[in-house]
Design a protein around this motif. Structure first.
Motif, mmCIF file in Angstrom:
data_model
loop_
_atom_site.group_PDB
_atom_site.id
_atom_site.type_symbol
_atom_site.label_atom_id
_atom_site.label_comp_id
_atom_site.label_asym_id
_atom_site.label_seq_id
_atom_site.Cartn_x
_atom_site.Cartn_y
_atom_site.Cartn_z
ATOM 1 N N PHE A 29 -86.655 -17.885 32.953
ATOM 2 C CA PHE A 29 -85.290 -18.219 32.558
ATOM 3 C C PHE A 29 -85.102 -19.722 32.594
ATOM 4 N N SER A 30 -84.110 -20.175 31.830
ATOM 5 C CA SER A 30 -83.624 -21.548 31.923
ATOM 6 C C SER A 30 -82.314 -21.508 32.679
ATOM 7 N N TYR A 31 -82.042 -22.564 33.446
ATOM 8 C CA TYR A 31 -80.813 -22.647 34.239
ATOM 9 C C TYR A 31 -80.087 -23.939 33.906
ATOM 10 N N LEU A 32 -78.799 -23.811 33.656
ATOM 11 C CA LEU A 32 -77.939 -24.977 33.510
ATOM 12 C C LEU A 32 -77.385 -25.281 34.894
ATOM 13 N N ILE A 33 -77.718 -26.439 35.422
ATOM 14 C CA ILE A 33 -77.354 -26.828 36.779
ATOM 15 C C ILE A 33 -76.253 -27.888 36.715
ATOM 16 N N ASP A 50 -77.820 -30.616 34.205
ATOM 17 C CA ASP A 50 -79.219 -30.728 33.822
ATOM 18 C C ASP A 50 -79.744 -29.313 33.601
ATOM 19 N N ILE A 51 -80.900 -29.215 32.969
ATOM 20 C CA ILE A 51 -81.497 -27.910 32.676
ATOM 21 C C ILE A 51 -82.841 -27.803 33.379
ATOM 22 N N ALA A 52 -83.088 -26.637 33.966
ATOM 23 C CA ALA A 52 -84.377 -26.355 34.600
ATOM 24 C C ALA A 52 -84.956 -25.091 33.975
ATOM 25 N N ASP A 53 -86.203 -25.167 33.514
ATOM 26 C CA ASP A 53 -86.925 -24.003 33.009
ATOM 27 C C ASP A 53 -87.829 -23.515 34.139
ATOM 28 N N ILE A 54 -87.605 -22.263 34.565
ATOM 29 C CA ILE A 54 -88.319 -21.762 35.743
ATOM 30 C C ILE A 54 -89.005 -20.442 35.415
ATOM 31 N N ALA A 55 -90.274 -20.367 35.748
ATOM 32 C CA ALA A 55 -91.059 -19.155 35.516
ATOM 33 C C ALA A 55 -90.575 -18.020 36.419
ATOM 34 N N ALA A 56 -90.921 -16.809 36.039
ATOM 35 C CA ALA A 56 -90.530 -15.614 36.792
ATOM 36 C C ALA A 56 -90.991 -15.706 38.239
#
Length: 84
Positions: A29-33, A50-56
């Motif tokens: 998922f990507s997260y808007l922080i 900021d945006i973080a792309d985080i693996a499962a």
């Protein structure tokens, strides 16, 4: 999401927040922080996204920096983490 550090760069005078963002889902998922920077008098300096792309099933460390200068100590508060 958890703030693990909050500081002001001595040269630029810009505050920054260090965060750990956790994706406990079974897919990426990507997260808007959103992080809010607050000065010693409890006045808001700025809120930054900021945006973080985080693996499962992973955690990600990230740093979010303000574009505004701060004088003195600051508080950093994570105000929102929206998954998309």
């Amino acid at each position: 999401m958890k703030v693990i550090g909050c500081s002001v760069d001595t040269a630029s005078k810009r505050p920054s927040a260090k965060l750990v963002v956790t994706n406990s889902a079974a897919r990426d998922f990507s997260y808007l922080i959103q992080v809010e920077f607050i000065d010693a008098s409890d006045a808001r300096i700025e809120e930054v996204q900021d945006i973080a792309d985080i693996a499962a099933n992973q955690k990600s460390n990230m740093t979010v920096q303000s574009f505004e200068e701060a004088n003195g100590a600051v508080k950093c508060q994570a105000t929102k983490a929206q998954r998309y």
